[in-house]
Design a protein around this motif. Structure first.
Motif, PDB file in Angstrom:
ATOM      1  N   VAL A 119       0.841  -1.205   0.000  1.00 43.21           N
ATOM      2  CA  VAL A 119       0.000   0.000   0.000  1.00 43.21           C
ATOM      3  C   VAL A 119       0.872   1.250   0.000  1.00 43.21           C
ATOM      4  O   VAL A 119       0.629   2.205  -0.748  1.00 43.21           O
ATOM      5  N   LEU A 120       1.915   1.247   0.837  1.00 44.21           N
ATOM      6  CA  LEU A 120       2.835   2.382   0.862  1.00 44.21           C
ATOM      7  C   LEU A 120       3.534   2.557  -0.480  1.00 44.21           C
ATOM      8  O   LEU A 120       3.727   3.684  -0.958  1.00 44.21           O
ATOM      9  N   ALA A 121       3.931   1.439  -1.097  1.00 40.42           N
ATOM     10  CA  ALA A 121       4.592   1.509  -2.396  1.00 40.42           C
ATOM     11  C   ALA A 121       3.653   2.082  -3.457  1.00 40.42           C
ATOM     12  O   ALA A 121       4.059   2.889  -4.304  1.00 40.42           O
ATOM     13  N   LEU A 122       2.382   1.674  -3.402  1.00 39.84           N
ATOM     14  CA  LEU A 122       1.401   2.206  -4.345  1.00 39.84           C
ATOM     15  C   LEU A 122       1.203   3.705  -4.148  1.00 39.84           C
ATOM     16  O   LEU A 122       1.142   4.471  -5.119  1.00 39.84           O
ATOM     17  N   LEU A 123       1.127   4.138  -2.888  1.00 40.79           N
ATOM     18  CA  LEU A 123       1.015   5.571  -2.602  1.00 40.79           C
ATOM     19  C   LEU A 123       2.237   6.328  -3.100  1.00 40.79           C
ATOM     20  O   LEU A 123       2.124   7.450  -3.610  1.00 40.79           O
ATOM     21  N   ALA A 124       3.410   5.714  -2.972  1.00 36.77           N
ATOM     22  CA  ALA A 124       4.644   6.343  -3.468  1.00 36.77           C
ATOM     23  C   ALA A 124       4.612   6.496  -4.983  1.00 36.77           C
ATOM     24  O   ALA A 124       5.031   7.528  -5.525  1.00 36.77           O
ATOM     25  N   LEU A 125       4.100   5.484  -5.691  1.00 37.01           N
ATOM     26  CA  LEU A 125       4.004   5.562  -7.149  1.00 37.01           C
ATOM     27  C   LEU A 125       3.019   6.646  -7.580  1.00 37.01           C
ATOM     28  O   LEU A 125       3.279   7.389  -8.533  1.00 37.01           O
ATOM     29  N   VAL A 126       1.899   6.744  -6.865  1.00 36.07           N
ATOM     30  CA  VAL A 126       0.928   7.796  -7.171  1.00 36.07           C
ATOM     31  C   VAL A 126       1.551   9.169  -6.952  1.00 36.07           C
ATOM     32  O   VAL A 126       1.409  10.085  -7.775  1.00 36.07           O
ATOM     33  N   THR A 127       2.265   9.305  -5.840  1.00 36.01           N
ATOM     34  CA  THR A 127       2.926  10.577  -5.545  1.00 36.01           C
ATOM     35  C   THR A 127       3.955  10.913  -6.601  1.00 36.01           C
ATOM     36  O   THR A 127       4.077  12.073  -7.042  1.00 36.01           O
ATOM     37  N   LEU A 128       4.715   9.912  -7.043  1.00 34.20           N
ATOM     38  CA  LEU A 128       5.718  10.136  -8.083  1.00 34.20           C
ATOM     39  C   LEU A 128       5.069  10.569  -9.391  1.00 34.20           C
ATOM     40  O   LEU A 128       5.572  11.471 -10.077  1.00 34.20           O
ATOM     41  N   ALA A 129       3.942   9.943  -9.733  1.00 33.91           N
ATOM     42  CA  ALA A 129       3.231  10.318 -10.956  1.00 33.91           C
ATOM     43  C   ALA A 129       2.740  11.762 -10.883  1.00 33.91           C
ATOM     44  O   ALA A 129       2.861  12.527 -11.857  1.00 33.91           O
ATOM     45  N   VAL A 130       2.198  12.146  -9.742  1.00 36.07           N
ATOM     46  CA  VAL A 130       1.746  13.532  -9.564  1.00 36.07           C
ATOM     47  C   VAL A 130       2.928  14.490  -9.651  1.00 36.07           C
ATOM     48  O   VAL A 130       2.832  15.557 -10.269  1.00 36.07           O
ATOM     49  N   LYS A 131       4.046  14.114  -9.063  1.00 31.24           N
ATOM     50  CA  LYS A 131       5.255  14.946  -9.103  1.00 31.24           C
ATOM     51  C   LYS A 131       5.718  15.179 -10.543  1.00 31.24           C
ATOM     52  O   LYS A 131       6.023  16.311 -10.939  1.00 31.24           O
ATOM     53  N   VAL A 132       5.748  14.110 -11.343  1.00 29.29           N
ATOM     54  CA  VAL A 132       6.169  14.237 -12.742  1.00 29.29           C
ATOM     55  C   VAL A 132       5.196  15.115 -13.514  1.00 29.29           C
ATOM     56  O   VAL A 132       5.598  15.971 -14.318  1.00 29.29           O
ATOM     57  N   TRP A 133       3.892  14.932 -13.259  1.00 31.20           N
ATOM     58  CA  TRP A 133       2.884  15.746 -13.945  1.00 31.20           C
ATOM     59  C   TRP A 133       3.031  17.226 -13.603  1.00 31.20           C
ATOM     60  O   TRP A 133       2.959  18.090 -14.485  1.00 31.20           O
ATOM     61  N   VAL A 134       3.264  17.514 -12.321  1.00 33.51           N
ATOM     62  CA  VAL A 134       3.436  18.911 -11.906  1.00 33.51           C
ATOM     63  C   VAL A 134       4.676  19.501 -12.552  1.00 33.51           C
ATOM     64  O   VAL A 134       4.674  20.657 -13.012  1.00 33.51           O
ATOM     65  N   GLU A 135       5.765  18.745 -12.609  1.00 29.92           N
ATOM     66  CA  GLU A 135       6.987  19.238 -13.240  1.00 29.92           C
ATOM     67  C   GLU A 135       6.762  19.574 -14.716  1.00 29.92           C
ATOM     68  O   GLU A 135       7.235  20.594 -15.213  1.00 29.92           O
ATOM     69  N   LYS A 136       6.011  18.713 -15.426  1.00 27.70           N
ATOM     70  CA  LYS A 136       5.738  18.978 -16.827  1.00 27.70           C
ATOM     71  C   LYS A 136       4.866  20.203 -17.006  1.00 27.70           C
ATOM     72  O   LYS A 136       5.112  21.044 -17.891  1.00 27.70           O
ATOM     73  N   ARG A 137       3.822  20.329 -16.194  1.00 27.53           N
ATOM     74  CA  ARG A 137       2.946  21.498 -16.309  1.00 27.53           C
ATOM     75  C   ARG A 137       3.687  22.776 -15.952  1.00 27.53           C
ATOM     76  O   ARG A 137       3.502  23.805 -16.601  1.00 27.53           O
ATOM     77  N   ALA A 138       4.524  22.702 -14.903  1.00 30.27           N
ATOM     78  CA  ALA A 138       5.296  23.890 -14.517  1.00 30.27           C
ATOM     79  C   ALA A 138       6.280  24.274 -15.600  1.00 30.27           C
ATOM     80  O   ALA A 138       6.484  25.462 -15.895  1.00 30.27           O
ATOM     81  N   GLY A 139       6.899  23.269 -16.239  1.00 31.88           N
ATOM     82  CA  GLY A 139       7.833  23.553 -17.325  1.00 31.88           C
ATOM     83  C   GLY A 139       7.145  24.115 -18.541  1.00 31.88           C
ATOM     84  O   GLY A 139       7.684  24.964 -19.262  1.00 31.88           O
ATOM     85  N   ALA A 140       5.895  23.665 -18.796  1.00 29.33           N
ATOM     86  CA  ALA A 140       5.154  24.152 -19.952  1.00 29.33           C
ATOM     87  C   ALA A 140       4.711  25.593 -19.792  1.00 29.33           C
ATOM     88  O   ALA A 140       4.547  26.321 -20.769  1.00 29.33           O
ATOM     89  N   THR A 141       4.519  26.017 -18.532  1.00 29.39           N
ATOM     90  CA  THR A 141       4.070  27.386 -18.304  1.00 29.39           C
ATOM     91  C   THR A 141       5.241  28.308 -18.041  1.00 29.39           C
ATOM     92  O   THR A 141       5.077  29.498 -17.921  1.00 29.39           O
TER      93      THR A 141
END
Length: 207
Positions: free
Chosen positions: A185-207
């Protein structure tokens, strides 16, 4: 997480605003305090809370007289989690707000905006991606904290044990399948957090 992350968001935004927008006596002390959790072991931080709020601690007798329990209860876990996650939001926002300067806020002030209007309509849109990124890092750190929480929690099953502590309890009881399930469960939460982190980085870079 539900308690500590919002509190750290409020503190992080306020501290970043003060550090980046104003010059005042004690500014370097504030920056040092923000970075303190990076240089102090979480276990030491938890021990400090025990020495302060425990039964034999500095404030222990007063807390007992007023029927207030901090250590080995939810307040202790919250305080420990807040301490280890303090830097993440502030440290993401300080350089961003310093780079942006104060010109837009000053222009809004000249146009008649009050403090809240200036904050919500000028400051927040400019820092939203950095703020989201800091919240993601803060959340991930809070979910995975072990050292400080282990010291102050007392490992009371169903009351003060977090997911990382529960994994340890199950493993020590030789319930390996259950420990693996909770760790998954912790590993799954970590993967979700990592996915959100990558998405935020891409959106921040695009703007």
């Amino acid at each position: 997480v539900v308690i500590s992350v919002p509190l750290n968001v409020v503190f992080g935004v306020s501290a970043a605003w003060c550090v980046s927008k104003y010059s005042f006596r004690g500014k370097s002390i504030l920056v040092t305090l923000i970075d303190l959790p990076f240089s102090v072991s979480p276990v030491i931080a938890g021990l400090v809370y025990v020495l302060m709020f425990g039964a034999q601690g500095f404030l222990g007798p007063w807390l007992q007289d007023h029927d207030i329990q901090i250590v080995f209860a939810l307040p202790g876990i919250v305080l420990a989690t807040i301490f280890v996650t303090v830097p993440f939001v502030a440290r993401e926002l300080i350089p961003l707000m310093q780079e942006q300067g104060t010109q837009e806020e000053e222009a809004a002030r000249l146009l008649g905006a009050n403090g809240w209007q200036m904050f919500w309509h000028v400051t927040v849109p400019n820092i939203k991606w950095g703020l989201i990124y800091g919240v993601v890092l803060c959340t991930a750190r809070a979910m995975g904290e072990f050292g400080a929480v282990s010291v102050v929690s007392g490992h009371i099953r169903g009351v003060t044990n977090t997911l990382p502590l529960h994994v340890e309890i199950l493993y020590n009881e030789y319930q390996f399948a259950a420990a693996f399930a909770v760790a998954s469960v912790l590993a799954l939460l970590a993967l979700v957090t990592l996915a959100v982190k990558v998405w935020v980085e891409k959106r921040a870079g695009a703007t």
